[in-house]
Motif scaffolding. Structure first.
Motif, mmCIF file in Angstrom:
data_model
loop_
_atom_site.group_PDB
_atom_site.id
_atom_site.type_symbol
_atom_site.label_atom_id
_atom_site.label_comp_id
_atom_site.label_asym_id
_atom_site.label_seq_id
_atom_site.Cartn_x
_atom_site.Cartn_y
_atom_site.Cartn_z
ATOM 1 N N LYS A 120 15.363 41.981 41.102
ATOM 2 C CA LYS A 120 14.426 40.871 40.923
ATOM 3 C C LYS A 120 15.139 39.746 40.172
ATOM 4 C CE LYS A 120 12.481 42.489 36.583
ATOM 5 N NZ LYS A 120 11.286 42.801 35.825
ATOM 6 N N PRO A 121 14.675 38.510 40.310
ATOM 7 C CA PRO A 121 15.316 37.401 39.589
ATOM 8 C C PRO A 121 15.228 37.615 38.083
ATOM 9 C CG PRO A 121 13.786 36.573 41.239
ATOM 10 C CD PRO A 121 13.606 38.053 41.176
ATOM 11 N N GLY A 122 16.324 37.301 37.389
ATOM 12 C CA GLY A 122 16.350 37.498 35.949
ATOM 13 C C GLY A 122 17.628 36.974 35.334
ATOM 14 N N LYS A 123 18.031 37.627 34.223
ATOM 15 C CA LYS A 123 19.186 37.171 33.445
ATOM 16 C C LYS A 123 20.460 37.955 33.735
ATOM 17 C CE LYS A 123 16.116 36.020 29.633
ATOM 18 N NZ LYS A 123 15.721 36.370 28.274
ATOM 19 N N GLY A 124 20.402 38.923 34.636
ATOM 20 C CA GLY A 124 21.592 39.701 34.955
ATOM 21 C C GLY A 124 21.680 41.002 34.202
ATOM 22 N N GLU A 125 20.540 41.598 33.832
ATOM 23 C CA GLU A 125 20.529 42.860 33.094
ATOM 24 C C GLU A 125 20.506 44.033 34.069
ATOM 25 O OE1 GLU A 125 17.147 42.619 30.596
ATOM 26 O OE2 GLU A 125 17.934 40.960 29.429
ATOM 27 N N PHE A 126 21.354 45.033 33.791
ATOM 28 C CA PHE A 126 21.430 46.234 34.612
ATOM 29 C C PHE A 126 20.838 47.389 33.826
ATOM 30 C CE2 PHE A 126 24.528 43.592 36.589
ATOM 31 C CZ PHE A 126 24.642 44.028 37.890
ATOM 32 N N THR A 127 19.863 48.083 34.409
ATOM 33 C CA THR A 127 19.287 49.278 33.806
ATOM 34 C C THR A 127 19.446 50.417 34.800
ATOM 35 O OG1 THR A 127 17.669 47.889 32.694
ATOM 36 C CG2 THR A 127 17.241 50.242 32.720
ATOM 37 N N ILE A 128 20.151 51.450 34.387
ATOM 38 C CA ILE A 128 20.389 52.597 35.256
ATOM 39 C C ILE A 128 19.887 53.843 34.544
ATOM 40 C CG2 ILE A 128 22.148 53.980 36.407
ATOM 41 C CD1 ILE A 128 23.672 51.082 36.313
ATOM 42 N N ASN A 129 18.930 54.516 35.174
ATOM 43 C CA ASN A 129 18.267 55.693 34.587
ATOM 44 C C ASN A 129 17.764 55.399 33.172
ATOM 45 O OD1 ASN A 129 18.805 57.002 36.943
ATOM 46 N ND2 ASN A 129 20.320 58.402 36.117
ATOM 47 N N ASP A 130 17.090 54.267 33.013
ATOM 48 C CA ASP A 130 16.499 53.816 31.742
ATOM 49 C C ASP A 130 17.523 53.617 30.632
ATOM 50 O OD1 ASP A 130 13.920 53.772 32.804
ATOM 51 O OD2 ASP A 130 13.649 55.919 32.426
ATOM 52 N N ARG A 131 18.763 53.364 30.995
ATOM 53 C CA ARG A 131 19.813 53.050 30.024
ATOM 54 C C ARG A 131 20.559 51.818 30.489
ATOM 55 N NH1 ARG A 131 23.249 58.434 29.170
ATOM 56 N NH2 ARG A 131 22.219 59.197 31.026
ATOM 57 N N LEU A 182 32.514 47.714 39.617
ATOM 58 C CA LEU A 182 32.112 48.119 40.962
ATOM 59 C C LEU A 182 30.665 47.716 41.259
ATOM 60 C CD1 LEU A 182 33.666 49.826 43.118
ATOM 61 C CD2 LEU A 182 32.235 51.729 42.419
ATOM 62 N N ILE A 183 29.771 47.872 40.278
ATOM 63 C CA ILE A 183 28.364 47.573 40.538
ATOM 64 C C ILE A 183 28.061 46.079 40.474
ATOM 65 C CG2 ILE A 183 27.581 49.847 39.813
ATOM 66 C CD1 ILE A 183 26.638 48.622 37.205
ATOM 67 N N THR A 184 28.962 45.277 39.908
ATOM 68 C CA THR A 184 28.723 43.826 39.880
ATOM 69 C C THR A 184 29.357 43.101 41.064
ATOM 70 O OG1 THR A 184 30.656 43.484 38.465
ATOM 71 C CG2 THR A 184 28.527 43.725 37.361
ATOM 72 N N GLN A 185 30.164 43.787 41.858
ATOM 73 C CA GLN A 185 30.854 43.147 42.976
ATOM 74 C C GLN A 185 29.937 42.439 43.970
ATOM 75 O OE1 GLN A 185 33.282 46.308 44.549
ATOM 76 N NE2 GLN A 185 35.126 45.545 43.522
ATOM 77 N N PRO A 186 28.795 43.032 44.389
ATOM 78 C CA PRO A 186 27.946 42.312 45.347
ATOM 79 C C PRO A 186 27.460 40.964 44.829
ATOM 80 C CG PRO A 186 27.280 44.599 45.211
ATOM 81 C CD PRO A 186 28.301 44.381 44.151
ATOM 82 N N PHE A 187 27.176 40.870 43.539
ATOM 83 C CA PHE A 187 26.716 39.603 42.962
ATOM 84 C C PHE A 187 27.845 38.583 42.910
ATOM 85 C CE2 PHE A 187 23.752 42.677 41.015
ATOM 86 C CZ PHE A 187 22.593 42.192 41.563
ATOM 87 N N LEU A 188 29.060 39.031 42.606
ATOM 88 C CA LEU A 188 30.197 38.113 42.539
ATOM 89 C C LEU A 188 30.544 37.570 43.923
ATOM 90 C CD1 LEU A 188 32.435 40.103 40.029
ATOM 91 C CD2 LEU A 188 31.150 38.025 39.577
ATOM 92 N N VAL A 189 30.516 38.441 44.939
ATOM 93 C CA VAL A 189 30.825 38.012 46.297
ATOM 94 C C VAL A 189 29.762 37.043 46.810
ATOM 95 C CG1 VAL A 189 30.979 38.829 48.682
ATOM 96 C CG2 VAL A 189 32.200 40.029 46.884
ATOM 97 N N ALA A 190 28.494 37.322 46.491
ATOM 98 C CA ALA A 190 27.388 36.479 46.965
ATOM 99 C C ALA A 190 27.166 35.257 46.084
ATOM 100 C CB ALA A 190 26.109 37.296 47.033
ATOM 101 N N ASP A 191 27.954 35.107 45.026
ATOM 102 C CA ASP A 191 27.830 33.987 44.084
ATOM 103 C C ASP A 191 26.440 33.954 43.444
ATOM 104 O OD1 ASP A 191 28.981 31.897 42.699
ATOM 105 O OD2 ASP A 191 28.175 30.389 44.065
ATOM 106 N N ARG A 192 25.952 35.147 43.042
ATOM 107 C CA ARG A 192 24.649 35.280 42.398
ATOM 108 C C ARG A 192 24.775 36.034 41.071
ATOM 109 N NH1 ARG A 192 23.938 32.434 46.154
ATOM 110 N NH2 ARG A 192 22.311 32.464 47.739
ATOM 111 N N TYR A 193 25.926 35.914 40.422
ATOM 112 C CA TYR A 193 26.170 36.663 39.191
ATOM 113 C C TYR A 193 25.223 36.207 38.084
ATOM 114 C CZ TYR A 193 28.761 39.080 35.527
ATOM 115 O OH TYR A 193 29.118 39.909 34.501
#
Length: 167
Positions: A59-70, A84-95
């Motif tokens: 969802k749109p936001g500030k770029g926070e990643f929460t995985i298994n409530d951490r 590795l998990i930030t690559q799609p955002f960097l490629v799509a220019d949505r970091y």
């Protein structure tokens, strides 16, 4: 030759302007792909890698990643896995434009990071269908089919034979 060229230019123009494309062979129009979002404005997708399965909400936001409530920095301690998990955002220019909430089960940390990356890529295409071609070229929408080969009977492992004894 010039008819084919003008036909492809017309198709390109209709894609840019957002008008539906009329295919000459069938006479049907190709409908534009609509974003898939829930009531909270989130896009959902499932990512898989090896034995790991990740359910990902974007969802749109500030770029926070929460995985298994951490936070991702605590769940994926190695910098390579966080990259590795930030690559799609960097490629799509949505970091740092989307918040990610993911639940991951199965496999090890490397497989889980790959599953989250696959899920993020698919969720981004559900949220913003125009990003599909970019993520597809980068190879993030393809599920990596490599899994551990099963052990066979009469073998020590999947392919390794037992040690030969002469006496």
């Amino acid at each position: 030759m010039s008819e084919q060229l003008t036909g492809t230019l017309a198709d390109l123009k209709s894609v840019v302007q957002g008008t539906p494309i009329v295919t000459s062979a069938t006479g049907e129009t190709a409908a534009p792909v609509l974003p898939k979002r829930d009531a909270q404005g989130r896009a959902y997708a499932t990512g898989r890698r090896k034995d790991a399965v990740a359910r990902v909400w974007v969802k749109p936001g500030k770029g926070e990643f929460t995985i298994n409530d951490r936070p991702a920095s605590r769940y994926f301690a190695r910098p390579v896995l966080r990259m590795l998990i930030t690559q799609p955002f960097l490629v799509a220019d949505r970091y740092q434009q989307f918040d990610v909430n993911a639940t991951v089960v199965g496999g090890g940390l490397s497989g889980q990071a790959g599953a989250v990356r696959h899920g993020i890529s698919r969720a981004l295409t559900n949220y913003e269908p125009a990003l599909r071609s970019i993520l597809k070229k980068a190879g993030f929408l393809t599920r990596d089919p490599r899994v551990v080969e099963r052990k066979k009977y009469g073998k020590a492992k999947a392919r390794r034979s037992f040690q030969f004894s002469k006496r």
